[in-house]
Design a protein around this motif. Sequence first.
Motif, short mmCIF file in Angstrom:
data_model
loop_
_atom_site.label_atom_id
_atom_site.label_comp_id
_atom_site.label_asym_id
_atom_site.label_seq_id
_atom_site.Cartn_x
_atom_site.Cartn_y
_atom_site.Cartn_z
N ILE A 187 1.01 -1.01 0.09
CA ILE A 187 0.46 0.22 0.06
C ILE A 187 0.64 1.10 -0.11
CG2 ILE A 187 -1.63 1.41 1.36
CD1 ILE A 187 -2.43 -1.45 2.36
N ALA A 188 0.81 2.10 -1.04
CA ALA A 188 1.05 3.51 -0.96
C ALA A 188 0.66 4.13 -0.29
CB ALA A 188 1.30 3.97 -2.01
N ARG A 189 -0.66 4.70 -0.22
CA ARG A 189 -1.33 5.63 0.23
C ARG A 189 -3.00 5.05 1.18
NH1 ARG A 189 -3.27 9.89 -2.93
NH2 ARG A 189 -3.21 9.40 -5.00
N LEU A 190 -3.47 6.19 2.12
CA LEU A 190 -4.83 5.78 2.11
C LEU A 190 -5.26 6.99 2.60
CD1 LEU A 190 -4.00 2.96 4.54
CD2 LEU A 190 -4.77 2.52 3.38
N ILE A 191 -6.93 7.17 2.28
CA ILE A 191 -7.17 8.60 2.46
C ILE A 191 -8.77 7.89 2.88
CG2 ILE A 191 -8.25 10.15 0.45
CD1 ILE A 191 -6.44 9.76 -1.11
N ASN A 239 7.22 10.72 16.56
CA ASN A 239 5.84 11.14 16.92
C ASN A 239 6.32 12.52 17.51
OD1 ASN A 239 5.26 8.68 17.28
ND2 ASN A 239 7.21 8.53 19.79
N THR A 240 6.15 13.08 16.32
CA THR A 240 5.65 15.18 16.22
C THR A 240 4.45 15.15 15.23
OG1 THR A 240 7.22 15.61 14.36
CG2 THR A 240 7.85 15.37 16.78
N ALA A 241 4.12 16.55 16.23
CA ALA A 241 2.53 16.97 14.56
C ALA A 241 2.82 18.39 14.18
CB ALA A 241 1.39 16.69 16.02
N GLU A 242 2.71 18.78 13.08
CA GLU A 242 2.78 20.18 13.20
C GLU A 242 1.21 20.64 13.02
OE1 GLU A 242 4.85 23.29 10.27
OE2 GLU A 242 5.61 21.58 10.91
N MET A 243 0.90 21.59 13.24
CA MET A 243 -0.43 21.76 13.18
C MET A 243 -0.01 23.68 12.15
SD MET A 243 -2.69 20.67 16.54
CE MET A 243 -3.88 20.93 15.63
N HIS A 244 -1.47 23.73 11.63
CA HIS A 244 -0.89 24.77 10.65
C HIS A 244 -2.48 25.79 11.28
CE1 HIS A 244 2.85 25.19 9.18
NE2 HIS A 244 2.40 23.84 9.29
N GLY A 245 -2.97 26.66 10.68
CA GLY A 245 -4.33 27.71 10.12
C GLY A 245 -4.96 27.67 11.11
N ARG A 246 -5.00 28.94 12.12
CA ARG A 246 -6.02 29.56 13.04
C ARG A 246 -5.79 28.62 13.85
NH1 ARG A 246 -6.18 33.86 15.36
NH2 ARG A 246 -7.90 34.16 16.32
N GLU A 283 -4.84 11.51 4.93
CA GLU A 283 -4.22 11.11 3.77
C GLU A 283 -2.81 10.56 4.49
OE1 GLU A 283 -2.19 12.03 -0.16
OE2 GLU A 283 -3.85 13.26 0.05
N TYR A 284 -2.61 9.55 4.25
CA TYR A 284 -1.74 8.68 4.95
C TYR A 284 -1.01 8.05 4.20
CZ TYR A 284 1.12 4.56 8.41
OH TYR A 284 1.90 3.99 8.57
N SER A 285 0.73 8.97 3.99
CA SER A 285 0.87 7.83 2.95
C SER A 285 2.19 6.68 4.31
CB SER A 285 1.91 9.44 2.92
OG SER A 285 3.82 8.51 1.67
N ILE A 286 1.77 6.02 3.90
CA ILE A 286 2.62 5.01 4.13
C ILE A 286 4.72 4.82 3.87
CG2 ILE A 286 3.31 2.15 4.30
CD1 ILE A 286 -0.04 1.95 4.35
N GLU A 287 4.56 5.14 2.96
CA GLU A 287 5.89 5.12 1.98
C GLU A 287 6.53 6.55 3.39
OE1 GLU A 287 5.15 6.06 -2.07
OE2 GLU A 287 5.46 3.73 -2.87
N SER A 295 3.54 9.12 6.92
CA SER A 295 3.16 10.56 7.50
C SER A 295 1.22 10.51 7.56
CB SER A 295 3.59 11.62 6.23
OG SER A 295 3.57 11.75 5.44
N VAL A 296 0.82 11.26 8.10
CA VAL A 296 -0.42 11.72 8.56
C VAL A 296 -0.89 12.85 7.87
CG1 VAL A 296 -3.25 10.96 8.89
CG2 VAL A 296 -0.96 9.70 9.33
N HIS A 297 -1.42 13.26 7.21
CA HIS A 297 -1.78 14.91 6.63
C HIS A 297 -3.77 14.74 7.43
CE1 HIS A 297 -2.25 19.40 5.43
NE2 HIS A 297 -3.10 18.88 4.55
N MET A 298 -3.96 15.83 8.43
CA MET A 298 -5.28 15.53 8.43
C MET A 298 -6.30 17.25 8.14
SD MET A 298 -5.08 13.02 11.60
CE MET A 298 -7.22 13.07 11.98
N THR A 299 -6.40 17.24 7.08
CA THR A 299 -7.47 18.72 7.07
C THR A 299 -9.45 18.73 7.70
OG1 THR A 299 -7.94 17.92 4.79
CG2 THR A 299 -5.93 18.83 5.45
N GLY A 300 -9.32 19.67 7.50
CA GLY A 300 -10.95 20.22 7.76
C GLY A 300 -11.25 20.05 9.76
#
Length: 158
Positions: free
Chosen positions: A84-88, A143-150, A108-112, A115-120
């Motif tokens: 699996i390359a990625r999961l949306i 084990n880190t997360a970066e948050m953006h946008g308000r 979107e979880y990029s297994i390669e 990283s997991v990019h979460m929106t909304g």
Amino acid sequence: MLRTLLILVISLFPAMASAQGFQVGFGNMQQDSALPVEVTADSLSVNQNDGSAIFSGNVKIVQGEMHMTANKVNVHYSTGTVGIARLIAEGDVLLVQGTDIAEAEKAEYSIEDGSVHMTGNVMILQENTSISADEMTVDLKSNTAEMHGRVKTILRNQ
């Protein structure tokens, strides 16, 4: 004096966080993205033409200590290799690693990349703290997360 400084820093914390993004820890152990991915759902639709599969209805994904749930998950397989390359994931997405919980509308979880990019309407719950933002990227290897946008956080004493 120290108390006044602490109150000032806490009161400015959300403003400082929203100005440049905000980095937090996520999960209490490193996630190995090479581990097998287990997906369960109410239904599955496979598209041989583009190498994808759509799981829908009460979807649950487990990989090691990481758990993710969603209404629908589109799985994209790696080209040229097996895996699996990625999961949306879409709809009521919940990501749990250790004692940390994150929720969002889409992930979107990029297994390669590991990283997991979460929106909304992203929201993280960590012990006595909750943090919300427009989007978040979790690096499962560090084990880190970066948050953006308000970015907004609520710190509780107990």
